[in-house]
Write a protein that holds these residues in place. Structure first.
Motif, mmCIF file in Angstrom:
data_model
loop_
_atom_site.group_PDB
_atom_site.id
_atom_site.type_symbol
_atom_site.label_atom_id
_atom_site.label_comp_id
_atom_site.label_asym_id
_atom_site.label_seq_id
_atom_site.Cartn_x
_atom_site.Cartn_y
_atom_site.Cartn_z
ATOM 1 N N HIS A 235 84.107 9.856 93.048
ATOM 2 C CA HIS A 235 83.979 8.782 94.031
ATOM 3 C C HIS A 235 84.347 7.424 93.420
ATOM 4 O O HIS A 235 84.984 6.597 94.088
ATOM 5 N N ARG A 236 83.989 7.202 92.166
ATOM 6 C CA ARG A 236 84.355 5.934 91.519
ATOM 7 C C ARG A 236 85.863 5.815 91.353
ATOM 8 O O ARG A 236 86.449 4.756 91.607
ATOM 9 N N ARG A 237 86.481 6.882 90.919
ATOM 10 C CA ARG A 237 87.935 6.858 90.715
ATOM 11 C C ARG A 237 88.672 6.676 92.040
ATOM 12 O O ARG A 237 89.658 5.936 92.124
ATOM 13 N N LEU A 238 88.208 7.357 93.083
ATOM 14 C CA LEU A 238 88.869 7.242 94.375
ATOM 15 C C LEU A 238 88.682 5.834 94.936
ATOM 16 O O LEU A 238 89.631 5.243 95.470
ATOM 17 N N ALA A 239 87.496 5.274 94.803
ATOM 18 C CA ALA A 239 87.238 3.911 95.293
ATOM 19 C C ALA A 239 88.150 2.916 94.581
ATOM 20 O O ALA A 239 88.704 2.008 95.209
ATOM 21 N N MET A 240 88.324 3.077 93.284
ATOM 22 C CA MET A 240 89.190 2.177 92.526
ATOM 23 C C MET A 240 90.631 2.277 93.013
ATOM 24 O O MET A 240 91.315 1.267 93.219
ATOM 25 N N LEU A 241 91.107 3.513 93.194
ATOM 26 C CA LEU A 241 92.477 3.711 93.658
ATOM 27 C C LEU A 241 92.708 3.059 95.011
ATOM 28 O O LEU A 241 93.701 2.339 95.220
ATOM 29 N N LEU A 242 91.786 3.291 95.945
ATOM 30 C CA LEU A 242 91.946 2.753 97.292
ATOM 31 C C LEU A 242 91.824 1.234 97.284
ATOM 32 O O LEU A 242 92.579 0.537 97.973
ATOM 33 N N ASP A 243 90.886 0.708 96.520
ATOM 34 C CA ASP A 243 90.701 -0.742 96.453
ATOM 35 C C ASP A 243 91.952 -1.429 95.907
ATOM 36 O O ASP A 243 92.335 -2.517 96.358
ATOM 37 N N GLU A 244 92.595 -0.812 94.940
ATOM 38 C CA GLU A 244 93.758 -1.435 94.301
ATOM 39 C C GLU A 244 95.034 -1.282 95.100
ATOM 40 O O GLU A 244 96.015 -1.990 94.854
ATOM 41 N N THR A 245 95.050 -0.359 96.071
ATOM 42 C CA THR A 245 96.281 -0.115 96.834
ATOM 43 C C THR A 245 96.191 -0.537 98.294
ATOM 44 O O THR A 245 97.183 -0.937 98.895
ATOM 45 N N LEU A 246 94.991 -0.430 98.877
ATOM 46 C CA LEU A 246 94.839 -0.745 100.304
ATOM 47 C C LEU A 246 94.120 -2.071 100.534
ATOM 48 O O LEU A 246 94.027 -2.509 101.670
#
Length: 246
Positions: A235-246
């Motif tokens: 969940h932390r990794r996915l949140a980081m990815l989405l925050d940085e791209t969307l």
């Protein structure tokens, strides 16, 4: 918060769910969540809501809509049970790359027409067999998919499979994150290496991470392989990815 929605598609009507934060005051960036082989069920509703609570509108379709509506695993049973798994494998066999492509188009049309979703690029995440779906959607819609993630993905780069997503990742323009289960029989080291090489050769911005000690299915709370620490990291990794791209 969530609501059920029916999505017109080339092969029928996709039953799906839209999740938003409880305090949503307007359209939010869209994330498509594909379930694992077990299909729609409580642990994936929980997972979708947790992603939404970070500030996204999450669309979770029933990938098996051609064969069944809603949950496909009977209450009290597991998708791993020997009297359930053959049915799921039969349903999954219908999800060819061509069928997936038709579904991707329908999901994007839904995102473009429903009030919860903001205009612009989207994220997509898949689990187990649908880690490949996330990569394929990013490859087929490079201008729309800003981020694609797969967790405990299966069969991403089988050498003798012409339908493997390893053959199409060269068109991906968005970011990619792959979180792999350790010693996963469904994605052995040679397949991880083959996919990494394909992404690197294509110049895709990607991250590969091995979740040491975590078994296949480590994010599924209803699976015996569930790993709370690995799930939290996912969940932390996915949140980081989405925050940085969307």
């Amino acid at each position: 918060m969530s609501r059920a929605i029916d999505i017109p598609a080339a092969d029928g009507t996709i039953d799906a769910h839209v999740f938003t934060p409880g305090n949503a005051a307007g359209p939010l960036p869209a994330v498509v969540l594909f379930t694992d082989i077990g299909g729609l069920r409580p642990c994936y509703h929980e997972k979708a809501q947790r992603i939404a609570d970070h500030g996204y509108a999450v669309l979770m379709p029933n990938v098996y809509y051609r064969d069944a509506t809603g949950a496909v695993v009977p209450e009290g049973k597991s998708f791993r049970d020997p009297d359930v798994r053959p049915t799921l494998l039969a349903y999954a066999a219908h999800l060819t790359p061509e069928a997936q492509a038709r579904d991707f188009a329908a999901l994007l049309r839904c995102i473009d027409s429903e009030a919860e979703f903001a205009d612009g690029q989207v994220g997509v995440v898949g689990y187990c067999m649908t880690g490949a779906f996330a990569l394929r959607m990013a490859a087929e819609h490079p201008g729309r998919v800003a981020a694609a993630a797969g967790f405990h993905s299966a069969r991403l780069a089988e050498a003798d499979d012409p339908a493997s997503p390893v053959h199409v990742v060269g068109t991906i323009e968005g970011r990619v994150y792959l979180g792999h289960a350790d010693k996963d029989e469904l994605l052995p080291p040679e397949q991880i290496a083959r996919m990494d090489q394909a992404l690197a050769d294509a110049g895709v911005h990607f991250t590969t991470e091995l979740y040491q000690g975590a078994a296949h299915g480590f994010t599924a709370k209803d699976a015996p392989s569930y790993d709370a620490a690995a799930d939290a990291l996912h969940h932390r990794r996915l949140a980081m990815l989405l925050d940085e791209t969307l």
